[in-house]
Enzyme design. Sequence first.
Site, mmCIF file in Angstrom:
data_model
loop_
_atom_site.group_PDB
_atom_site.id
_atom_site.type_symbol
_atom_site.label_atom_id
_atom_site.label_comp_id
_atom_site.label_asym_id
_atom_site.label_seq_id
_atom_site.Cartn_x
_atom_site.Cartn_y
_atom_site.Cartn_z
ATOM 1 N N ASP A 1 0.829 -1.204 0.000
ATOM 2 C CA ASP A 1 0.000 0.000 0.000
ATOM 3 C C ASP A 1 0.859 1.249 0.000
ATOM 4 O OD1 ASP A 1 -2.013 -1.825 0.230
ATOM 5 O OD2 ASP A 1 -2.623 -1.272 2.248
ATOM 6 N N LYS B 1 -4.953 11.558 11.285
ATOM 7 C CA LYS B 1 -4.821 10.753 10.071
ATOM 8 C C LYS B 1 -5.767 11.178 8.960
ATOM 9 C CE LYS B 1 -4.818 6.031 8.281
ATOM 10 N NZ LYS B 1 -4.885 4.589 8.608
ATOM 11 N N ASP C 1 -4.382 2.451 -4.776
ATOM 12 C CA ASP C 1 -2.996 2.668 -4.343
ATOM 13 C C ASP C 1 -2.479 1.455 -3.580
ATOM 14 O OD1 ASP C 1 -4.521 2.917 -2.086
ATOM 15 O OD2 ASP C 1 -3.510 4.703 -1.316
#
Length: 868
Positions: free
Chosen positions: A515, A611, A795
């Site tokens: 990732d 985050k 991704d």
Amino acid sequence: MTPYENLLHTYGPELAERQMMLEKEGSDLGTELFQKNLQRALEEGDVNGVSAFGWIFKEGVPMVAKAIDAWKAEAMGPKGGRKTALLKYVEKMDSTQVAYITLRATLTAFMGKPTTAVNVSRKIGVDIDTQLRADHLKGEFERAYKGAIAEGLKQRQGDHVKRAYVMAWERRLDVEETGRDAATMVKVGAHLLSLALQATGIGHLQRTAPGRAGVKDISLVLTMAPEFAEKAAAVNSRLADASVVHLPTVVPPSPWNHWIGGGYFTEHTRPLLFVRAPLSVVKSVYSELDLTPVYKAVNLIQETAWAINSQVLDAATEVLSWTRNVVKDYPTIIGEEPPLRPDGIDQDPEVRLAYRKAAFEWHTKNNSLKSRRRRVAAILRQGQKFRDDPAIYFPHNLDFRGRIYAATLLNPQGDDLMKGILRFSEGKPLGKEGAKWLAIHGANCAGVDKVSFEERLQWISAHEEVILRVAHDPLQELFWTDVDSPFCFLAFCIEWAGYKRFGDDFVSHIPVAFDGSCSGLQHFSAMLRDEVGGGAVNLVPGETPEDIYRLVAEKVIQQLKADVGHGTSDEWVDREYGTEENKDTRQVLQLGTATMAERWLTYGIDRKVTKRSVMTLAYGSREYGFSEQLMSDVIRPAVENGKGHFWPTPGERSQMARFLAGHIWVAVSQVVVKAVEAMNWLKSAAALLGSQGLPVRWTTPAGFTVWQEYRKPKTQRVDTVFGSSLIRDFQGTSEDGGSNAIRMNITHRGDDIDTTAQRNGISPNFIHSMDASHLMETVHAASDLGIRSFAMIHDSFGTHAGNSHLLFRAVREQFVRTYTAQDVLGCFKEQVMDQMSEANLGKLLKLDYPQNGSLDVTGVVESQYAFA
């Protein structure tokens, strides 16, 4: 040769017949699901669930609003009479809002048993009264409304529940009684019903004798006009026929070589478009383009053969059927039992109140989990359906940015449960390096993914005993249920047991994925050679992984500590509430920055707090968005978990969310300065094109043309407290992005470019197109290396553990190639300039174009943690 004949010729009669039956089943399931949802809506009186009523709302609301405006004008004249007395209750409401509420109640009356005019009028009157009460709270107590009331309204289901909630807040805030009696509101509802019927012709009142149609007395019963009933039935029939559930295929999906028609084979499945956009756009934009490399990448992904991981499926089915919830974030299928009715409930008011509170909490929680339970059950059913198939496949297509998506419900891009119950059909021996990558994958699934590879391997070694116990009996050893990705971790445990038994010769079937490390900022940092941002997102080789979320959290902590020592104090300030005609000034507590900083530090600032804000920065999120994210991700969950003392009132929650959002914005802007510069430039460029009435188009390094075209909808906005609508041509959005009353938009596609939407959309769409391009190029390169099994999610890049070393390098090499073979942002600039007028070209050239830094992008090839 027809598609079915080609299917028969290529795969033989058995597989061809099964594939044809699956496509027919998908069509039948779509029709069945539509009919089931329609029947549920009819039984529950949920007008929002009847898609066929969408056209009535779209055309009817403006007509009823016009009639209400005429009533207002007439009532102001000399012949206003009794109508004037009724008008005062709705004259300050928006006519479209009143029209929506009136038509909603009227249509609801057509859905069940015959309903009398009095009952419909009462329903309209009650809903108008509820809306008036909510509007009063919003005007008089704006901060409380935005901070808590609006969110509570969104979470509550049912008109009567919403009304009770509004009235409870009135009592809490000592709001005086409205003075509107029920009889008067019935009269208001009756007049509005009359206006709606006259304006639209949608129905009429029919005198019904006692004993007929369930009516006891002679009454006026509301009946839908035949022509409307027939059209609604026809629309429902057409929508049911067009509904399809896309199922996995049992043969490789029909390859893409055209802008329409890939994936499936027979006439039972409505042809898929290669790009998920309006047919007119897809046909006009993509019919003349050479998309050969793009088709190839999608075909390689959808030709990957998958199978059901039966061991994980069986364990998941069992634990999710238990009454106790052992897997976090996954509701049990049957749900929790309701609270038992206690003894003495009729005699003891306190016992009765406690029971009602517990029952309400159970009902609210149960309702919120219903859709998630249905989804979990559907995933498990599809797993059981295909568990005996040696190979299944998932048709894919693209969104308008080039991102590749599976078309099916069950797919390898789904949540942890979906990914856990799937494995590659064809296995691959681990070989010399495969065990290492399998172990790293296991640690990642457990959430041990912010440390070095060596530490991840050590974690697996330290926990090997419990891992093997999980593999032997997952229903007894529940260690796997408490990690970050429980079902994928369970699949790993089973594979690790196989490796321990057979060594490097073990044939592994599960995907191992790499990732991106905050991929949006990775792409911005690479294209701008940003050494600071690039270092924070692991584009620079290092012994241990960098964690940008932690870095931002540390900067925020430094800012908060400074505020504790030098911030402002709390103070009482005057605030004005109400309307211009009826203003009220109250004193409210404005928290000082020292107080808010101290509370946040006591609560704790870590990577989890920062985050989402950091992650969404590259996709256009700003301070206001950060504030909303903090409310939904941090503050509300903390309040629910008993930590509400950090934010004791709705007003303080809002203040503290905005305060911390500002600090996060400052911190992240210091870490990724270049990304912010690029986003600002992209927005300005898109806005200039929008001012010319032009979309933004660009071609990615992989050869896909992106067509960003947001058009201004012709919209009538309707703010109501009655939940978001599922009706076609309605868009349920809130006034400020998510926290206020439901805004119902009756929308018609317009002709003019929406400059604001073009501006706001360009940054996320540009970055998504870049990660999509990188993925396509990686698939091509991996295919050249002999890799045939792909688990790709934007991704995230996955394949067999035995081939992971090849993919690990290919991902990095293609990332470097993307940003060294061309100046990506410069190419975009040239394409934009080609579309601009001379005047706007001059404006564009005056903008501050971001300057490149000194990052050596080629170092990504040697960076272990750029994609890990």
